[in-house]
Design a protein around this motif. Structure first.
Motif, mmCIF file in Angstrom:
data_model
loop_
_atom_site.group_PDB
_atom_site.id
_atom_site.type_symbol
_atom_site.label_atom_id
_atom_site.label_comp_id
_atom_site.label_asym_id
_atom_site.label_seq_id
_atom_site.Cartn_x
_atom_site.Cartn_y
_atom_site.Cartn_z
ATOM 1 N N LEU A 193 0.305 23.990 -40.546
ATOM 2 C CA LEU A 193 0.513 24.827 -41.753
ATOM 3 C C LEU A 193 0.816 26.160 -41.268
ATOM 4 O O LEU A 193 1.869 26.591 -41.754
ATOM 5 C CB LEU A 193 -0.104 24.757 -42.779
ATOM 6 C CG LEU A 193 -0.540 23.262 -43.428
ATOM 7 C CD1 LEU A 193 -1.473 23.088 -44.514
ATOM 8 C CD2 LEU A 193 0.938 22.794 -44.095
ATOM 9 N N ASP A 194 0.157 26.559 -40.430
ATOM 10 C CA ASP A 194 0.451 28.308 -40.265
ATOM 11 C C ASP A 194 1.526 28.430 -39.219
ATOM 12 O O ASP A 194 1.860 29.599 -38.881
ATOM 13 C CB ASP A 194 -0.844 28.945 -40.088
ATOM 14 C CG ASP A 194 -1.635 28.521 -38.411
ATOM 15 O OD1 ASP A 194 -0.790 27.860 -37.957
ATOM 16 O OD2 ASP A 194 -2.554 29.202 -38.266
ATOM 17 N N SER A 195 1.939 27.336 -38.528
ATOM 18 C CA SER A 195 3.183 27.613 -37.724
ATOM 19 C C SER A 195 4.684 27.279 -38.349
ATOM 20 O O SER A 195 5.577 27.123 -37.696
ATOM 21 C CB SER A 195 2.987 26.422 -36.462
ATOM 22 O OG SER A 195 3.150 25.209 -36.790
ATOM 23 N N ILE A 196 4.563 26.889 -39.647
ATOM 24 C CA ILE A 196 5.820 26.651 -40.448
ATOM 25 C C ILE A 196 6.605 28.070 -40.563
ATOM 26 O O ILE A 196 5.802 28.684 -41.412
ATOM 27 C CB ILE A 196 5.257 25.717 -41.765
ATOM 28 C CG1 ILE A 196 4.807 24.415 -41.512
ATOM 29 C CG2 ILE A 196 6.745 25.555 -42.237
ATOM 30 C CD1 ILE A 196 4.614 23.659 -42.570
ATOM 31 N N THR A 197 7.666 28.031 -40.064
ATOM 32 C CA THR A 197 8.296 29.381 -40.122
ATOM 33 C C THR A 197 9.336 29.403 -41.311
ATOM 34 O O THR A 197 9.744 30.414 -41.699
ATOM 35 C CB THR A 197 8.941 29.862 -38.780
ATOM 36 O OG1 THR A 197 9.643 28.713 -38.385
ATOM 37 C CG2 THR A 197 7.994 30.224 -37.912
ATOM 38 N N CYS A 198 10.075 28.111 -41.539
ATOM 39 C CA CYS A 198 11.024 28.275 -42.700
ATOM 40 C C CYS A 198 10.415 28.354 -44.066
ATOM 41 O O CYS A 198 9.039 28.037 -44.299
ATOM 42 C CB CYS A 198 11.845 26.798 -42.322
ATOM 43 S SG CYS A 198 10.887 25.491 -42.808
#
Ligand code: MLT
Length: 258
Positions: A193-198
């Protein structure tokens, strides 16, 4: 794998992934509401609707691979696109994020979870999958129905409940069993979840007991650029229970992407 799909409208592409055991008609109330302004694509996932499958088990990763291949082949000029997944569609969307985040302009997670099944639920899915061949889909669908809708929908919208039930019962037995086995083995995707950039919209029905609002809020809090919206009156299936409200929430999110 050639997926069957329906498309309507022009502009930014949004691909909607249905839940279990459903098909693209799950989005029938959403597609016409958004298509005056957007290119709305609703595929049948492998083994559902008119999309074929001979799998014994289909993993969430395989469904995600199908969607990546499908969009890159059918709509290469529409990338980056927006992906919206509800429930099982959300499990698939998380696998899509893991492998293909570079294709996304935005993400919508609706009424879904990132945690895997507890052991007893996973075991039960496997038992249900085995029983499908002999008993058909009706017992599974009947056991699911009460947890899909809010008390308000169950009391006031019997036609919506019946229509959804019909859609679920007509899905190919083989595809349902393969999905159930795949869901039983799905991995925890919370770490992603914390790597979702969009930009991401996390949305759920206020009475959803399958993926409850407090769990979805936690998901939203772990995603850096996210918005959380709870939809009043709805249970696990806001796009069929409260389609106009769901559309308004999605539309607002899409407008902010511009
Ligand atoms: C769905 O709506 O896709 C199902 O509730 C998913 C599940 O059984 O976990």
């Amino acid at each position: 794998m050639k997926l069957s799909y329906y498309e309507q409208g022009t502009g930014q592409t949004i691909v909607f992934l249905h839940g279990f055991p459903m098909d693209h008609t799950f989005w029938a109330e959403i597609q016409p509401r958004l298509s005056p302004d957007y290119h709305v694509v609703t595929p049948d996932l492998r083994g559902f609707g008119d999309s074929p499958s001979s799998d014994e088990k289909t993993t969430m990763e395989t469904y995600a691979d199908d969607i990546a291949n499908f969009v890159q082949k059918q709509f290469p000029l529409k990338i980056p696109f927006v992906l919206c997944g509800l429930s099982m569609g959300g499990y698939i969307a998380m696998q899509f994020v893991r492998k293909y985040q570079h294709l996304l302009a935005g993400l919508i997670l609706s009424d879904t979870r990132t945690k895997p099944d507890p052991e007893n639920i996973a075991a039960n899915r496997k038992i249900q999958a085995a029983k499908l061949e002999t008993e058909g889909a009706a017992p599974l669908v009947d056991s699911m129905l009460p947890r899909l809708f809010s008390p308000w929908t169950l009391e006031n919208e019997p036609e919506i409940v019946q229509k959804t039930k019909k859609m679920m019962i007509r899905q190919p037995i083989h595809g349902i069993a393969a999905a159930a086995r795949g869901m039983a083995e799905r991995p925890d995707t919370t770490f992603l979840l914390d790597s979702i950039t969009c930009p991401t919209l996390v949305v759920c029905g206020e009475k959803d007991t399958t993926s409850p609002p407090d769990e979805m809020l936690e998901i939203a809090q772990l995603i850096p650029n996210s918005t959380f919206v709870e939809i009043p009156k709805a249970g696990h299936l806001p796009p069929v229970e409260t389609p106009q409200h769901f559309t308004d929430v999605v539309r607002k999110f899409l407008q902010n992407l511009r």
